[in-house]
Design a protein around this motif. Structure first.
Motif, PDB file in Angstrom:
ATOM      1  N   ARG A 138      40.413  36.358  26.693  1.00 36.74           N
ATOM      2  CA  ARG A 138      40.021  36.128  28.094  1.00 36.74           C
ATOM      3  C   ARG A 138      40.016  37.385  28.944  1.00 36.74           C
ATOM      4  NH1 ARG A 138      43.761  30.764  28.930  1.00 36.74           N
ATOM      5  NH2 ARG A 138      45.042  31.892  27.405  1.00 36.74           N
ATOM      6  N   LEU A 139      40.395  38.512  28.369  1.00 37.40           N
ATOM      7  CA  LEU A 139      40.551  39.721  29.168  1.00 37.40           C
ATOM      8  C   LEU A 139      39.251  40.146  29.842  1.00 37.40           C
ATOM      9  CD1 LEU A 139      42.394  42.014  30.100  1.00 37.40           C
ATOM     10  CD2 LEU A 139      41.769  43.251  28.009  1.00 37.40           C
ATOM     11  N   GLU A 140      38.151  40.111  29.123  1.00 38.77           N
ATOM     12  CA  GLU A 140      36.871  40.546  29.698  1.00 38.77           C
ATOM     13  C   GLU A 140      36.499  39.703  30.910  1.00 38.77           C
ATOM     14  OE1 GLU A 140      32.207  41.157  28.331  1.00 38.77           O
ATOM     15  OE2 GLU A 140      33.780  41.009  26.800  1.00 38.77           O
ATOM     16  N   ALA A 141      36.712  38.394  30.824  1.00 37.92           N
ATOM     17  CA  ALA A 141      36.402  37.508  31.947  1.00 37.92           C
ATOM     18  C   ALA A 141      37.313  37.797  33.135  1.00 37.92           C
ATOM     19  CB  ALA A 141      36.537  36.049  31.513  1.00 37.92           C
ATOM     20  N   ILE A 142      38.575  38.112  32.861  1.00 35.77           N
ATOM     21  CA  ILE A 142      39.507  38.414  33.945  1.00 35.77           C
ATOM     22  C   ILE A 142      39.136  39.738  34.610  1.00 35.77           C
ATOM     23  CG2 ILE A 142      41.922  38.987  34.459  1.00 35.77           C
ATOM     24  CD1 ILE A 142      42.684  36.897  32.309  1.00 35.77           C
ATOM     25  N   VAL A 143      38.713  40.714  33.832  1.00 36.30           N
ATOM     26  CA  VAL A 143      38.256  41.983  34.401  1.00 36.30           C
ATOM     27  C   VAL A 143      37.049  41.747  35.313  1.00 36.30           C
ATOM     28  CG1 VAL A 143      37.186  44.209  33.862  1.00 36.30           C
ATOM     29  CG2 VAL A 143      39.191  43.448  32.585  1.00 36.30           C
ATOM     30  N   ARG A 144      36.122  40.874  34.893  1.00 35.36           N
ATOM     31  CA  ARG A 144      34.963  40.567  35.749  1.00 35.36           C
ATOM     32  C   ARG A 144      35.410  39.867  37.028  1.00 35.36           C
ATOM     33  NH1 ARG A 144      32.478  38.958  30.806  1.00 35.36           N
ATOM     34  NH2 ARG A 144      32.840  36.775  31.352  1.00 35.36           N
ATOM     35  N   GLU A 145      36.353  38.948  36.904  1.00 33.06           N
ATOM     36  CA  GLU A 145      36.871  38.241  38.082  1.00 33.06           C
ATOM     37  C   GLU A 145      37.544  39.222  39.044  1.00 33.06           C
ATOM     38  OE1 GLU A 145      39.324  34.132  38.754  1.00 33.06           O
ATOM     39  OE2 GLU A 145      40.122  35.535  37.275  1.00 33.06           O
ATOM     40  N   LEU A 146      38.328  40.132  38.486  1.00 38.81           N
ATOM     41  CA  LEU A 146      38.950  41.156  39.315  1.00 38.81           C
ATOM     42  C   LEU A 146      37.889  42.028  39.980  1.00 38.81           C
ATOM     43  CD1 LEU A 146      41.515  42.608  40.273  1.00 38.81           C
ATOM     44  CD2 LEU A 146      41.461  43.935  38.143  1.00 38.81           C
ATOM     45  N   GLY A 147      36.822  42.308  39.253  1.00 39.41           N
ATOM     46  CA  GLY A 147      35.722  43.091  39.819  1.00 39.41           C
ATOM     47  C   GLY A 147      35.096  42.414  41.026  1.00 39.41           C
ATOM     48  N   ARG A 148      34.929  41.100  40.955  1.00 39.17           N
ATOM     49  CA  ARG A 148      34.367  40.367  42.100  1.00 39.17           C
ATOM     50  C   ARG A 148      35.318  40.436  43.295  1.00 39.17           C
ATOM     51  NH1 ARG A 148      32.743  36.993  37.760  1.00 39.17           N
ATOM     52  NH2 ARG A 148      34.522  35.586  38.036  1.00 39.17           N
ATOM     53  N   PHE A 149      36.611  40.337  43.021  1.00 39.42           N
ATOM     54  CA  PHE A 149      37.611  40.466  44.092  1.00 39.42           C
ATOM     55  C   PHE A 149      37.508  41.845  44.739  1.00 39.42           C
ATOM     56  CE2 PHE A 149      41.778  42.131  45.296  1.00 39.42           C
ATOM     57  CZ  PHE A 149      42.258  41.155  46.161  1.00 39.42           C
ATOM     58  N   MET A 150      37.444  42.886  43.935  1.00 33.27           N
ATOM     59  CA  MET A 150      37.430  44.247  44.464  1.00 33.27           C
ATOM     60  C   MET A 150      36.136  44.560  45.205  1.00 33.27           C
ATOM     61  SD  MET A 150      39.440  46.414  41.486  1.00 33.27           S
ATOM     62  CE  MET A 150      38.247  46.095  40.176  1.00 33.27           C
ATOM     63  N   ALA A 151      35.044  43.921  44.807  1.00 35.24           N
ATOM     64  CA  ALA A 151      33.760  44.156  45.481  1.00 35.24           C
ATOM     65  C   ALA A 151      33.793  43.702  46.933  1.00 35.24           C
ATOM     66  CB  ALA A 151      32.644  43.432  44.725  1.00 35.24           C
TER      67      ALA A 151
END
Length: 210
Positions: free
Chosen positions: A116-129
């Motif tokens: 699930r790490l890749e999906a969590i990194v993408r989710e974190l990316g949306r937060f940071m955006a």
């Protein structure tokens, strides 16, 4: 915090996580001095604990992000908080409820795995955006006890370094990182310098290309 104004990346090394409120307060004063009316400061906390306990009676290492939320409310600033690595066994139901009320991005320790790490990194990316600036706080008790024994509450499970590093790299690579703090290192409790070495490696990953 004047270092931020000169393009430097301050790094705060602490014991208890109460250091986080001082870190954020300095960053807030910097943005006020720069004339930013409503800075969108994204707080990313890698931690087994929310640290959202009610600070009205006692302020401690368990209250800094609740204090920050209150300060944001008083200033009419958005409170943007992500807490990754949370241990359900180490937080009360009331704290999970409070996190939902504050719209915190939460990922529990057992959710952060290789699949699930890749999906969590993408989710974190949306937060940071959705943030203009990022403040990263690392509580070393997010790591498993075998990797970080020198903390006040060694983790029975935790999130291994190998899974923490890609999250840090995602934060670093945004170009929005303004402040880092690393909390909970207690050399008196450390074994063979494991916790200190883990902290040094995390800092190295964050500053590698800065």
């Amino acid at each position: 915090i004047s270092r931020v104004a000169h393009g430097h990346l301050p790094l705060v090394l602490g014991g208890g996580h109460e250091v986080a409120f001082g870190s954020w307060s300095g960053l807030a004063r910097h943005f006020e001095a720069q004339g930013e009316a409503r800075p969108r400061i994204g707080i990313i906390n890698l931690d087994a604990h929310f640290d959202l306990r009610d600070p009205r009676h006692v302020r401690s290492s368990g209250t800094p992000f609740a204090q920050i939320a209150a300060e944001c409310h008083a200033r009419n600033w958005p409170f943007r908080y992500a807490c990754l690595g949370v241990s359900r066994a180490s937080n009360t139901r009331a704290l999970f409820t409070r996190a939902r009320e504050l719209n915190v991005l939460v990922r529990e320790d057992h959710e952060i795995d290789a699949l699930r790490l890749e999906a969590i990194v993408r989710e974190l990316g949306r937060f940071m955006a959705r943030c203009d600036h990022l403040y990263l706080s690392i509580d070393l008790d997010v790591l498993p006890a075998a990797e970080a024994p020198g903390v006040s509450a060694p983790a029975a499970r935790g999130v291994p370094l190998a899974l923490i590093e890609p999250l840090l790299e995602a934060v670093r690579d945004t170009g929005k990182l303004r402040l880092i703090d690393v909390a909970e290192l207690n050399p008196s409790f450390d074994i063979d310098g494991r916790t200190a070495k883990a902290a040094a490696r995390l800092i190295h990953r964050l500053t590698l290309d800065t």
